[in-house]
Design a protein around this motif. Structure first.
Motif, PDB file in Angstrom:
ATOM      1  N   LEU A  97     -12.365  43.380  21.168  1.00  0.00           N
ATOM      2  CA  LEU A  97     -11.577  43.051  22.344  1.00  0.00           C
ATOM      3  C   LEU A  97     -10.214  43.728  22.249  1.00  0.00           C
ATOM      4  O   LEU A  97      -9.508  43.601  21.248  1.00  0.00           O
ATOM      5  CB  LEU A  97     -11.381  41.536  22.454  1.00  0.00           C
ATOM      6  CG  LEU A  97     -10.472  41.052  23.592  1.00  0.00           C
ATOM      7  CD1 LEU A  97     -11.033  41.421  24.962  1.00  0.00           C
ATOM      8  CD2 LEU A  97     -10.234  39.538  23.482  1.00  0.00           C
ATOM      9  N   VAL A  98      -9.864  44.453  23.309  1.00  0.00           N
ATOM     10  CA  VAL A  98      -8.580  45.137  23.409  1.00  0.00           C
ATOM     11  C   VAL A  98      -7.770  44.480  24.515  1.00  0.00           C
ATOM     12  O   VAL A  98      -8.264  44.272  25.627  1.00  0.00           O
ATOM     13  CB  VAL A  98      -8.774  46.638  23.717  1.00  0.00           C
ATOM     14  CG1 VAL A  98      -7.432  47.315  23.971  1.00  0.00           C
ATOM     15  CG2 VAL A  98      -9.514  47.319  22.574  1.00  0.00           C
ATOM     16  N   ARG A  99      -6.519  44.170  24.190  1.00  0.00           N
ATOM     17  CA  ARG A  99      -5.623  43.641  25.213  1.00  0.00           C
ATOM     18  C   ARG A  99      -4.291  44.380  25.110  1.00  0.00           C
ATOM     19  O   ARG A  99      -3.655  44.384  24.064  1.00  0.00           O
ATOM     20  CB  ARG A  99      -5.398  42.139  25.027  1.00  0.00           C
ATOM     21  CG  ARG A  99      -4.764  41.467  26.262  1.00  0.00           C
ATOM     22  CD  ARG A  99      -4.395  40.027  25.965  1.00  0.00           C
ATOM     23  NE  ARG A  99      -5.532  39.199  25.656  1.00  0.00           N
ATOM     24  CZ  ARG A  99      -6.227  38.493  26.546  1.00  0.00           C
ATOM     25  NH1 ARG A  99      -5.894  38.568  27.831  1.00  0.00           N
ATOM     26  NH2 ARG A  99      -7.227  37.724  26.166  1.00  0.00           N
ATOM     27  N   GLY A 100      -3.910  45.029  26.196  1.00  0.00           N
ATOM     28  CA  GLY A 100      -2.698  45.836  26.160  1.00  0.00           C
ATOM     29  C   GLY A 100      -2.871  47.022  25.236  1.00  0.00           C
ATOM     30  O   GLY A 100      -3.884  47.717  25.273  1.00  0.00           O
ATOM     31  N   GLU A 101      -1.905  47.257  24.353  1.00  0.00           N
ATOM     32  CA  GLU A 101      -1.947  48.391  23.434  1.00  0.00           C
ATOM     33  C   GLU A 101      -2.747  48.101  22.173  1.00  0.00           C
ATOM     34  O   GLU A 101      -3.010  49.025  21.398  1.00  0.00           O
ATOM     35  CB  GLU A 101      -0.518  48.789  23.017  1.00  0.00           C
ATOM     36  CG  GLU A 101       0.367  49.267  24.148  1.00  0.00           C
ATOM     37  CD  GLU A 101       1.762  49.600  23.663  1.00  0.00           C
ATOM     38  OE1 GLU A 101       2.067  49.321  22.466  1.00  0.00           O
ATOM     39  OE2 GLU A 101       2.555  50.144  24.451  1.00  0.00           O
ATOM     40  N   ARG A 102      -3.150  46.851  21.959  1.00  0.00           N
ATOM     41  CA  ARG A 102      -3.647  46.480  20.637  1.00  0.00           C
ATOM     42  C   ARG A 102      -5.068  45.906  20.651  1.00  0.00           C
ATOM     43  O   ARG A 102      -5.569  45.420  21.675  1.00  0.00           O
ATOM     44  CB  ARG A 102      -2.699  45.466  19.988  1.00  0.00           C
ATOM     45  CG  ARG A 102      -1.309  46.052  19.780  1.00  0.00           C
ATOM     46  CD  ARG A 102      -0.420  45.155  18.956  1.00  0.00           C
ATOM     47  NE  ARG A 102       0.900  45.771  18.791  1.00  0.00           N
ATOM     48  CZ  ARG A 102       1.216  46.629  17.824  1.00  0.00           C
ATOM     49  NH1 ARG A 102       0.300  46.953  16.925  1.00  0.00           N
ATOM     50  NH2 ARG A 102       2.436  47.140  17.751  1.00  0.00           N
ATOM     51  N   ILE A 103      -5.660  45.993  19.465  1.00  0.00           N
ATOM     52  CA  ILE A 103      -6.942  45.334  19.215  1.00  0.00           C
ATOM     53  C   ILE A 103      -6.644  43.863  18.976  1.00  0.00           C
ATOM     54  O   ILE A 103      -5.861  43.507  18.089  1.00  0.00           O
ATOM     55  CB  ILE A 103      -7.626  45.951  17.984  1.00  0.00           C
ATOM     56  CG1 ILE A 103      -7.903  47.439  18.212  1.00  0.00           C
ATOM     57  CG2 ILE A 103      -8.908  45.195  17.657  1.00  0.00           C
ATOM     58  CD1 ILE A 103      -8.277  48.187  16.936  1.00  0.00           C
ATOM     59  N   GLU A 104      -7.262  43.003  19.758  1.00  0.00           N
ATOM     60  CA  GLU A 104      -6.984  41.567  19.638  1.00  0.00           C
ATOM     61  C   GLU A 104      -7.987  40.860  18.731  1.00  0.00           C
ATOM     62  O   GLU A 104      -7.612  40.052  17.883  1.00  0.00           O
ATOM     63  CB  GLU A 104      -6.978  40.910  21.016  1.00  0.00           C
ATOM     64  CG  GLU A 104      -6.607  39.437  20.977  1.00  0.00           C
ATOM     65  CD  GLU A 104      -6.409  38.862  22.368  1.00  0.00           C
ATOM     66  OE1 GLU A 104      -7.270  38.079  22.803  1.00  0.00           O
ATOM     67  OE2 GLU A 104      -5.398  39.226  23.018  1.00  0.00           O
TER      68      GLU A 104
ATOM     69  N   ALA B 289     -11.711  40.779  32.358  1.00  0.00           N
ATOM     70  CA  ALA B 289     -11.932  41.847  31.379  1.00  0.00           C
ATOM     71  C   ALA B 289     -12.984  42.834  31.877  1.00  0.00           C
ATOM     72  O   ALA B 289     -13.941  42.471  32.565  1.00  0.00           O
ATOM     73  CB  ALA B 289     -12.372  41.255  30.041  1.00  0.00           C
ATOM     74  N   VAL B 290     -12.796  44.086  31.522  1.00  0.00           N
ATOM     75  CA  VAL B 290     -13.820  45.099  31.724  1.00  0.00           C
ATOM     76  C   VAL B 290     -14.720  45.081  30.491  1.00  0.00           C
ATOM     77  O   VAL B 290     -14.240  45.249  29.369  1.00  0.00           O
ATOM     78  CB  VAL B 290     -13.211  46.503  31.900  1.00  0.00           C
ATOM     79  CG1 VAL B 290     -14.319  47.535  32.104  1.00  0.00           C
ATOM     80  CG2 VAL B 290     -12.242  46.517  33.061  1.00  0.00           C
ATOM     81  N   VAL B 291     -16.007  44.852  30.696  1.00  0.00           N
ATOM     82  CA  VAL B 291     -16.950  44.775  29.585  1.00  0.00           C
ATOM     83  C   VAL B 291     -17.723  46.088  29.509  1.00  0.00           C
ATOM     84  O   VAL B 291     -18.403  46.479  30.454  1.00  0.00           O
ATOM     85  CB  VAL B 291     -17.916  43.592  29.742  1.00  0.00           C
ATOM     86  CG1 VAL B 291     -18.897  43.542  28.568  1.00  0.00           C
ATOM     87  CG2 VAL B 291     -17.126  42.289  29.832  1.00  0.00           C
ATOM     88  N   VAL B 292     -17.592  46.779  28.373  1.00  0.00           N
ATOM     89  CA  VAL B 292     -18.268  48.052  28.153  1.00  0.00           C
ATOM     90  C   VAL B 292     -19.502  47.811  27.317  1.00  0.00           C
ATOM     91  O   VAL B 292     -19.414  47.290  26.195  1.00  0.00           O
ATOM     92  CB  VAL B 292     -17.340  49.060  27.443  1.00  0.00           C
ATOM     93  CG1 VAL B 292     -18.079  50.374  27.179  1.00  0.00           C
ATOM     94  CG2 VAL B 292     -16.083  49.306  28.264  1.00  0.00           C
TER      95      VAL B 292
ATOM     96  N   ILE C  55     -10.150  44.847  27.736  1.00  0.00           N
ATOM     97  CA  ILE C  55     -11.373  45.628  27.596  1.00  0.00           C
ATOM     98  C   ILE C  55     -12.178  45.040  26.448  1.00  0.00           C
ATOM     99  O   ILE C  55     -11.655  44.862  25.348  1.00  0.00           O
ATOM    100  CB  ILE C  55     -11.062  47.114  27.311  1.00  0.00           C
ATOM    101  CG1 ILE C  55     -10.182  47.706  28.419  1.00  0.00           C
ATOM    102  CG2 ILE C  55     -12.359  47.917  27.172  1.00  0.00           C
ATOM    103  CD1 ILE C  55      -9.627  49.082  28.069  1.00  0.00           C
ATOM    104  N   LEU C  56     -13.437  44.751  26.702  1.00  0.00           N
ATOM    105  CA  LEU C  56     -14.313  44.211  25.665  1.00  0.00           C
ATOM    106  C   LEU C  56     -15.487  45.153  25.458  1.00  0.00           C
ATOM    107  O   LEU C  56     -16.289  45.383  26.363  1.00  0.00           O
ATOM    108  CB  LEU C  56     -14.833  42.824  26.058  1.00  0.00           C
ATOM    109  CG  LEU C  56     -15.799  42.179  25.061  1.00  0.00           C
ATOM    110  CD1 LEU C  56     -15.135  41.939  23.711  1.00  0.00           C
ATOM    111  CD2 LEU C  56     -16.371  40.874  25.631  1.00  0.00           C
ATOM    112  N   PHE C  57     -15.560  45.742  24.255  1.00  0.00           N
ATOM    113  CA  PHE C  57     -16.720  46.541  23.874  1.00  0.00           C
ATOM    114  C   PHE C  57     -17.769  45.588  23.319  1.00  0.00           C
ATOM    115  O   PHE C  57     -17.507  44.837  22.367  1.00  0.00           O
ATOM    116  CB  PHE C  57     -16.339  47.583  22.820  1.00  0.00           C
ATOM    117  CG  PHE C  57     -15.465  48.676  23.344  1.00  0.00           C
ATOM    118  CD1 PHE C  57     -16.007  49.811  23.933  1.00  0.00           C
ATOM    119  CD2 PHE C  57     -14.077  48.571  23.255  1.00  0.00           C
ATOM    120  CE1 PHE C  57     -15.203  50.818  24.420  1.00  0.00           C
ATOM    121  CE2 PHE C  57     -13.259  49.583  23.736  1.00  0.00           C
ATOM    122  CZ  PHE C  57     -13.820  50.706  24.320  1.00  0.00           C
TER     123      PHE C  57
END
Length: 490
Positions: A39-46, A58-61, A16-18
């Motif tokens: 950028l979020v990948r899995g449980e964590r902020i990457e 990636a889902v871009v928000v 997920i990318l904000f």
């Protein structure tokens, strides 16, 4: 993000990318990023930065016009009482004690604890509170505790069960075989999604019977949360006894801490304890003046909490706003009583946002994993964005916007542990209808058990007659609706 994308697009493992948010990282090394990406990948902020590359799939928000911040942390909420939301809107603290401790706390069944916790947990997520301490002092039996845990595990949030029993002696129940069995059943292995604390108060009895409860907490390696500095209930004697017996340490949270002496504040500071401030509660119920002006001066770490929905609002936007206002009001009153004027506000909007996020994480010992938008930390994130609201623009002071302008209705997206639990103002993976049905049953059951007279007395507690002050300005004989002016006798 295209209008067609929905909550179902956030599949497990998909990055997920904000994009293009005002990022309030609450990390001193990162600060505030205008037009920032996370950028979020899995449980964590990457990654956190500008113009980050979007990984494949990636889902871009689109977060433009919004504030991306850490999930908020509430360090003291009696979740079980949410089933009677608003019942005590006009109560004093004494009336609260009479209702729960003396008259009606005993009628709550395990299913009522479950109902309150379920609704409170969903409500917390909806308002961007990703971690909540369930100050659960309605656990009369381990079966009540089982119900509390079941509800918390049903809701996709991060919780800490603060186990308590307002109708029992903590030195007894904390050492009972039944409680130890409860701990073994639910907390034999621990994780940061559901933690455990002991919740009890210290009455100030010189015999210090609470010693055995503190010893149980140490044996089980559990933090303690306690209502301290509550006018008429817990006072400096309790703090002194804890200090003299060696039970003040960094694993103790002092809730309210609103009517203590300088000596008690110094002991809390010296021992590394933290305070949980519930400003709406302290202002309305009478535990004492909201103590942040004292806590700041003694260097005591602060977190925020909302206390109980049986009285007040259940979101930390309200808590931040009330706390900032109360602290500044006290500064003005102190200065004006000395004939002086405040020309600089000591407490800033950034401070209360910090207390609502990383401050709460520190109080729970979770600041290594949550509380800031930092690469490597768990992805507990809140996007405050509402393109339909005139309140969300212009956004010139992002901390001030969170503290004074935004509200729970502006919470657009919420992530807990990397999973999307709210998107585009709509909750996901929560059964609100089930919660509604459960609390309706509890409310009806409580009303029936209490009887209609007691129920109505709880809704509208008696108001004692007060004597009107004579008005010396006898030239006025005005009488308006709702206004009473008594003429002074000639």
């Amino acid at each position: 993000m295209s209008a067609e994308q929905q909550i179902d697009d956030f599949t497990p493992g998909r990055p997920i990318l904000f994009r293009n948010a005002t990022v309030l990282s609450m990390d001193a090394a990162i600060g505030v990023l205008d037009g920032g990406d996370v950028l979020v990948r899995g449980e964590r902020i990457e990654r956190v930065g500008h113009r980050l590359d979007a990984p494949e799939s990636a889902v871009v928000v689109d977060a433009a016009g919004g504030i991306l911040m850490p999930g908020m942390v509430d360090t003291h909420r009696h979740m079980w009482q949410t089933a009677l939301r608003g019942l005590g809107a006009d109560w004093t603290l004494s009336q609260f004690f009479v209702f729960y401790y003396l008259n009606w706390g005993k009628i709550f069944r395990p299913e009522d604890i479950y109902a309150g916790n379920l609704l409170a947990g969903i409500e917390a997520l909806d308002a961007g509170v990703t971690t909540t301490v369930d100050w659960s002092h309605g656990l009369q039996t381990p079966e009540h505790g089982d119900a509390a845990v079941e509800a918390l595990r049903t809701v996709p949030g991060r919780f800490v069960l603060a186990y308590g029993n307002l109708l029992g002696a903590p030195w007894e129940w904390a050492n009972s075989p039944e409680f130890r069995s409860f701990v073994d059943r639910h907390f034999a292995s621990r994780n940061d999604m559901l933690g455990l604390q002991l919740a009890f108060d210290v009455t100030g009895d010189e015999q210090f019977p609470e010693k055995a409860a503190f010893e149980a907490a140490r044996e089980l390696d559990l933090p303690v949360t306690t209502h301290a500095g509550v006018w008429g209930a817990t006072d400096d004697n309790g703090i002194r006894l804890m200090w003299e017996h060696g039970f003040m340490d960094p694993k103790v949270t002092y809730v309210h801490a609103a009517s203590l002496s300088r000596d008690s504040y110094q002991r809390i500071a010296a021992s590394g304890g933290t305070a949980s401030v519930s400003t709406e509660s302290e202002q309305s119920a009478g535990q004492g003046y909201p103590p942040t002006w004292q806590l700041r001066r003694h260097g005591i770490p602060v977190s925020l909490s909302m206390d109980t929905s049986v009285w007040w609002s259940a979101d930390l936007f309200s808590a931040m706003r009330a706390t900032l206002s109360a602290d500044r009001s006290r500064e003005h009153l102190e200065a004006q009583s000395a004939g002086e004027t405040v020309v600089h506000n000591k407490l800033r909007a950034r401070d209360v946002v910090e207390w609502a996020t990383i401050g709460g994480a520190r109080a729970l010992g979770l600041d290594d994993s949550i509380g800031s938008v930092t690469p490597g930390k768990k992805a507990d994130l809140v996007l405050v964005k509402n393109d339909r609201s005139p309140v969300m623009f212009p956004m010139l002071h992002p901390y001030g916007h969170v503290a004074f302008q935004a509200g729970r209705g502006d919470v657009h997206t919420v992530l807990v542990n990397g999973s999307v639990v709210k998107f585009r103002h709509e909750l996901a993976a929560t059964d609100l209808d089930r919660a509604r049905t459960a609390v309706a049953a509890t409310a009806e059951y409580a009303r029936t058990e209490m009887g209609e007279d007691a129920w109505q007395q709880s809704l509208e507690p008696e108001i004692a007659e007060t004597e009107l002050i004579p008005n010396p300005y006898t030239y006025s004989d005005y009488r308006g609706d709702g206004v009473a002016i008594q003429q002074a006798e000639a």
